[in-house]
Design a protein around this motif. Structure first.
Motif, PDB file in Angstrom:
ATOM      1  N   ARG A   1       0.789  -1.359  -0.294  1.00  0.00           N
ATOM      2  CA  ARG A   1      -0.284   0.288  -0.168  1.00  0.00           C
ATOM      3  C   ARG A   1       0.805   1.019   0.079  1.00  0.00           C
ATOM      4  NH1 ARG A   1      -2.217   2.806   4.989  1.00  0.00           N
ATOM      5  NH2 ARG A   1       0.268   3.035   4.987  1.00  0.00           N
ATOM      6  N   ASN A   2       1.624   1.183   1.296  1.00  0.00           N
ATOM      7  CA  ASN A   2       2.844   2.507   0.659  1.00  0.00           C
ATOM      8  C   ASN A   2       3.164   2.297  -0.469  1.00  0.00           C
ATOM      9  OD1 ASN A   2       2.895   3.665   3.411  1.00  0.00           O
ATOM     10  ND2 ASN A   2       3.390   1.632   4.426  1.00  0.00           N
ATOM     11  N   PHE A   3       4.147   1.324  -1.124  1.00  0.00           N
ATOM     12  CA  PHE A   3       5.073   1.895  -2.386  1.00  0.00           C
ATOM     13  C   PHE A   3       3.262   2.006  -3.435  1.00  0.00           C
ATOM     14  CE2 PHE A   3       5.974  -0.256  -6.302  1.00  0.00           C
ATOM     15  CZ  PHE A   3       7.413   0.384  -6.137  1.00  0.00           C
TER      16      PHE A   3
ATOM     17  N   LEU B   1       2.082   6.915  -6.341  1.00  0.00           N
ATOM     18  CA  LEU B   1       1.178   8.213  -7.040  1.00  0.00           C
ATOM     19  C   LEU B   1       1.118   9.653  -6.281  1.00  0.00           C
ATOM     20  CD1 LEU B   1      -1.978   5.469  -6.474  1.00  0.00           C
ATOM     21  CD2 LEU B   1      -0.902   6.152  -9.119  1.00  0.00           C
ATOM     22  N   THR B   2       1.891   9.994  -5.297  1.00  0.00           N
ATOM     23  CA  THR B   2       1.945  10.667  -4.607  1.00  0.00           C
ATOM     24  C   THR B   2       3.177  11.470  -5.531  1.00  0.00           C
ATOM     25  OG1 THR B   2       1.250  10.180  -2.212  1.00  0.00           O
ATOM     26  CG2 THR B   2       2.364  12.102  -2.474  1.00  0.00           C
ATOM     27  N   LEU B   3       3.974  10.778  -5.872  1.00  0.00           N
ATOM     28  CA  LEU B   3       5.431  11.235  -6.553  1.00  0.00           C
ATOM     29  C   LEU B   3       4.793  12.095  -8.078  1.00  0.00           C
ATOM     30  CD1 LEU B   3       8.241  12.364  -5.739  1.00  0.00           C
ATOM     31  CD2 LEU B   3       8.751  10.072  -7.360  1.00  0.00           C
TER      32      LEU B   3
ATOM     33  N   ILE C   1      -2.501  17.298  -1.471  1.00  0.00           N
ATOM     34  CA  ILE C   1      -1.522  15.941  -2.408  1.00  0.00           C
ATOM     35  C   ILE C   1      -1.056  15.394  -0.967  1.00  0.00           C
ATOM     36  CG2 ILE C   1       0.022  14.583  -3.992  1.00  0.00           C
ATOM     37  CD1 ILE C   1      -0.380  17.386  -5.990  1.00  0.00           C
ATOM     38  N   LEU C   2      -0.258  15.779  -0.619  1.00  0.00           N
ATOM     39  CA  LEU C   2       0.444  15.133   0.894  1.00  0.00           C
ATOM     40  C   LEU C   2      -0.958  14.719   1.772  1.00  0.00           C
ATOM     41  CD1 LEU C   2       3.685  17.284   1.311  1.00  0.00           C
ATOM     42  CD2 LEU C   2       3.126  14.739   0.344  1.00  0.00           C
ATOM     43  N   SER C   3      -1.656  15.482   2.261  1.00  0.00           N
ATOM     44  CA  SER C   3      -2.739  15.148   2.753  1.00  0.00           C
ATOM     45  C   SER C   3      -3.952  13.774   2.478  1.00  0.00           C
ATOM     46  CB  SER C   3      -4.229  16.119   3.038  1.00  0.00           C
ATOM     47  OG  SER C   3      -2.858  17.928   3.868  1.00  0.00           O
ATOM     48  N   LEU C   4      -4.006  14.518   1.307  1.00  0.00           N
ATOM     49  CA  LEU C   4      -4.705  13.154   0.639  1.00  0.00           C
ATOM     50  C   LEU C   4      -4.699  11.558   0.444  1.00  0.00           C
ATOM     51  CD1 LEU C   4      -7.038  15.709  -2.014  1.00  0.00           C
ATOM     52  CD2 LEU C   4      -7.905  14.053   0.199  1.00  0.00           C
ATOM     53  N   SER C   5      -2.709  11.624   0.146  1.00  0.00           N
ATOM     54  CA  SER C   5      -2.023  10.311   0.203  1.00  0.00           C
ATOM     55  C   SER C   5      -2.424   9.420   1.836  1.00  0.00           C
ATOM     56  CB  SER C   5      -0.978  10.651  -0.399  1.00  0.00           C
ATOM     57  OG  SER C   5      -0.163  11.684   1.196  1.00  0.00           O
TER      58      SER C   5
END
Length: 381
Positions: A52-54, A59-61, A80-84
């Motif tokens: 999941r983290n990967f 996707l965040t990047l 983006i950071l918060s929603l991720s």
């Protein structure tokens, strides 16, 4: 989380600056409510959280590089950071059905678990205080820019630490299981092995980062962030300190039901940080904040080492440490010299890191450290 969100709501109503940014970050509060990664760590199913983290990090990047084009897009970057975080936490819920069914609320014994949970909650609060305190005090005593410099350095250090302290997440359930079954000697052996591995990996990362900082900072953050260089070179020292306190605290004290010692250590760190911050930031600004961080982490580590003095053997705990340190210092001298000679560029950074890795590996092989023998045995199995 309800209390925290209400407190944030009161704070939000009292401030006038950066409101749109605070609002964008508020999604992170909601994300925490849905964080159940601890469950999968507890049952030692790390594949779910790792995968999941990967995926979420990739996707965040991609989202950051495609949607954030200038400093005017700061709100988008925060969103983006918060929603991720929120989406990442929600993706774990579908995997729960394999382990739990419909909850039977009348069978829950919340009161029974409230006190031990509260005891674990106190060190988390203390840790957050001294993690955030430096940036907050820099912002008020020096400038927002100074706070930003320290924050960027802190992010890189924490990124390196995430690799080093990952063993803590893996080892905690093993030690807890051994302790619960009355195998205290086995729990101690886990600590010795983990501590040696963490020392072996954190020393080259700490010294390696210090060696390439002068070239790395302008390349990664641009030339406007030269102020980050001295902070990062000093703050890199906390890599080994946090690595050690993570091994003792997270991998031994907590799973062996010694929460009090762990709690006192982090509260001590918060107090030392607060007291040291005022004069050090006043006289030396961001460099003072970095020194204060080292002092606070040093106090945490030293207290934890003292608290287990009658339970473990220091000679076993620090076995081969001098070999790792000597190998790391030789590697540092080589990489630091190359950093001064080679031209600026990512190719030079990659070359320096590669040389550093090969040098350190060759030296610990030459010194015949015991951890390599254990690693060979593990790989054979």
């Amino acid at each position: 989380m309800v209390i925290a969100t209400l407190a944030f709501g009161i704070f939000f109503g009292l401030v006038s600056d950066y409101q749109i940014y605070y609002l964008a970050q508020a999604i992170s509060l909601i994300a925490v409510i849905f964080d159940i990664s601890w469950f999968f760590m507890g049952i030692e199913n790390f594949a779910v959280t790792v995968l999941r983290n990967f995926i979420i990090k990739i996707l965040t990047l991609v989202s950051i590089f495609t949607l954030v084009k200038s400093k005017a897009d700061l709100t988008i970057y925060i969103l983006i950071l918060s929603l991720s975080l929120l989406i990442g936490n929600l993706t774990l819920f579908p995997s729960l059905h394999k382990y739990i069914g419909r909850p039977r609320f009348h069978d829950l014994r919340i009161a029974k678990h409230f006190k031990p949970a509260l005891i674990l909650f106190v060190p988390q609060i203390a840790t957050q205080i001294y993690v955030v305190l430096n940036k907050t005090m820099l912002g008020s005593m020096v400038s927002v820019q100074a706070s930003g410099y320290f924050d960027q350095s802190d992010k890189i250090i924490k990124m390196v630490l995430a690799v080093v302290t990952a063993t803590g997440t893996v080892m905690l359930p093993h030690v807890a299981n051994a302790f619960a079954n009355g195998h205290l000697d086995k729990a101690k052996e886990y600590l010795y092995t983990s501590f040696s591995f963490i020392t072996m990996s954190s020393i080259p990362m700490m010294l390696g980062l210090m060696a390439i900082t002068v070239k790395f900072v302008p390349l990664f953050f641009t030339n406007k962030f030269h102020g980050v260089i001295p902070i990062m070179m000093i703050e890199a020292l906390i890599i080994i300190l946090i690595a050690w306190s993570n091994a003792i605290g997270m991998q031994y004290l907590l799973p062996t039901n010694q929460t009090k010692a762990y709690t006192i250590s982090v509260i001590l760190g918060a107090v030392v940080n607060l007291i040291a911050n005022i004069p050090l930031i006043f006289f030396w600004g961001t460099v003072g904040a970095a020194i204060s961080t080292i002092l606070s982490e040093l106090s945490v580590t030293l207290y934890q080492l003292v608290s287990i003095r009658h339970q473990v053997s220091y000679s076993k705990l620090f076995d081969d440490t001098y070999k790792y340190l000597l190998s790391g210092l030789i590697m540092f001298c080589i990489v630091f010299s190359l950093d001064r000679i080679l031209p600026n560029g990512w190719f030079s950074i990659i070359f320096e890191v590669s040389i550093g890795f090969l040098t350190y590996l060759a030296l610990i092989l030459l010194f015949k450290v015991k951890m390599l023998t254990q690693a060979k045995r593990f790989l054979k199995k």
